[in-house]
Write an enzyme that holds these catalytic residues in place. Structure first.
Site, short mmCIF file in Angstrom:
data_model
loop_
_atom_site.label_atom_id
_atom_site.label_comp_id
_atom_site.label_asym_id
_atom_site.label_seq_id
_atom_site.Cartn_x
_atom_site.Cartn_y
_atom_site.Cartn_z
N GLY A 1 0.79 -1.21 0.00
CA GLY A 1 0.00 0.00 0.00
C GLY A 1 0.83 1.26 0.00
O GLY A 1 2.02 1.26 -0.26
N HIS B 1 4.37 1.55 -8.20
CA HIS B 1 3.30 0.55 -8.20
C HIS B 1 2.45 0.65 -9.46
O HIS B 1 2.04 -0.36 -10.04
CB HIS B 1 2.40 0.72 -6.97
CG HIS B 1 3.10 0.55 -5.66
ND1 HIS B 1 3.28 1.61 -4.80
CD2 HIS B 1 3.65 -0.53 -5.06
CE1 HIS B 1 3.91 1.17 -3.71
NE2 HIS B 1 4.15 -0.11 -3.85
#
Length: 290
Positions: free
Chosen positions: A31, A37
């Site tokens: 996260g 990402h």
């Protein structure tokens, strides 16, 4: 975009995708998403029909003095970023969902964890390999996408998949950097303005090493010493390691004769940053070719 919280629901969704003949790409994360990402998501979307991202801060890979409790978390922000990037489903299990009872089985990858971060963070890769094995068993992807910034992690996962005959392709993806050259990391938010400025010495040092290598320098000691001097010129820098290792087995090399990994870990204040570059003797090889 679906948000999945339980293993059963994740497996059910994967089963539906399989029945429809879809290929599944998987992007595991902890996260606090950033462009690094997102680059993995784009690669997954280009190569697979259905993309699953996991968001799980895994307690097994944090040591007792590390930043598990302080690790940045913002699920609403992450969900918006993932949705806008085209992620089809986010798997967001709780710690109790992933570890409902005391964990008695762990995945240990030997030898290639005996160097670099394996020395600095004992037990870290046991936690990484165990949680990734669990996630791969839950999501059952065709391909899983990992960033090269965590180069040793990529090798560990590749070895695990190979040795345990897991039916998934591990796809290493290039490091993504900020506009100033700092490798993207969720931990960059910890840096003060002065620490961040001094952290740019890592990229300067890696670029200098690449230039030395291109002009014929093959002594690992010479390259390591020169980049150490660049980084340690910054008063806030505390070098954990600077090493050139064989790209496949991650053992130290004295003379660069085969493709090698130049890896660094440096602390600025309380923030530990890692970065690397691959020194290719054989031009045009992919990351960690097997």
């Amino acid at each position: 975009m679906r948000m999945i919280h339980t293993i059963d629901d994740m497996r059910h969704l994967v089963g539906e995708c399989r029945q429809q003949g879809k290929t599944i790409g998987f992007v595991p994360t902890m996260g606090y998403l950033h462009e690094g990402h997102m680059s993995l998501v784009r690669r997954a979307k280009a190569e697979c029909d259905f993309v699953v991202m996991s968001i799980f801060v895994n307690p097994l890979q944090f040591g007792p003095a590390e930043d598990y409790e302080q690790y940045p978390r913002n699920l609403d922000r992450d969900a918006n970023l993932a949705k806008n990037a085209g992620v089809d489903a986010i798997f967001v299990p709780s710690v109790n969902e992933m570890y409902p009872q005391k964990q008695l089985v762990f995945v240990e990858v030997e030898e290639i964890t005996n160097n670099l971060c394996g020395v600095s963070r004992p037990g870290h890769f046991r936690g990484v390999a165990t949680v990734v094995a669990k996630l791969l068993n839950i999501v059952q992807p065709d391909k899983a996408f990992f960033g090269q910034k965590d180069a040793q992690q990529v090798r560990v996962i590749q070895q695990m998949v190979q040795d345990l005959n897991m039916p998934v392709e591990i796809v290493p993806c290039p490091i993504v950097r900020e506009s100033d050259g700092l490798a993207m990391s969720s931990r960059n938010v910890y840096l003060s303005s002065e620490e961040r400025l001094q952290a740019l010495s890592i990229q300067r040092a890696l670029l200098h090493a690449e230039e030395l290598f291109k002009t014929g320098e093959r002594s690992a000691t010479v390259i390591e010493q020169q980049i150490r001097s660049i980084i340690e010129a910054e008063p806030l820098a505390e070098v954990d390691y600077i090493k050139i290792v064989d790209l496949q087995n991650l053992t130290d090399v004295s003379t660069i004769e085969d493709d090698s990994l130049l890896a660094v870990a440096v602390r600025f204040g309380g923030t530990r940053l890692i970065d690397n570059t691959i020194l290719y003797v054989k031009e045009g090889q992919p990351c960690f070719a097997q």
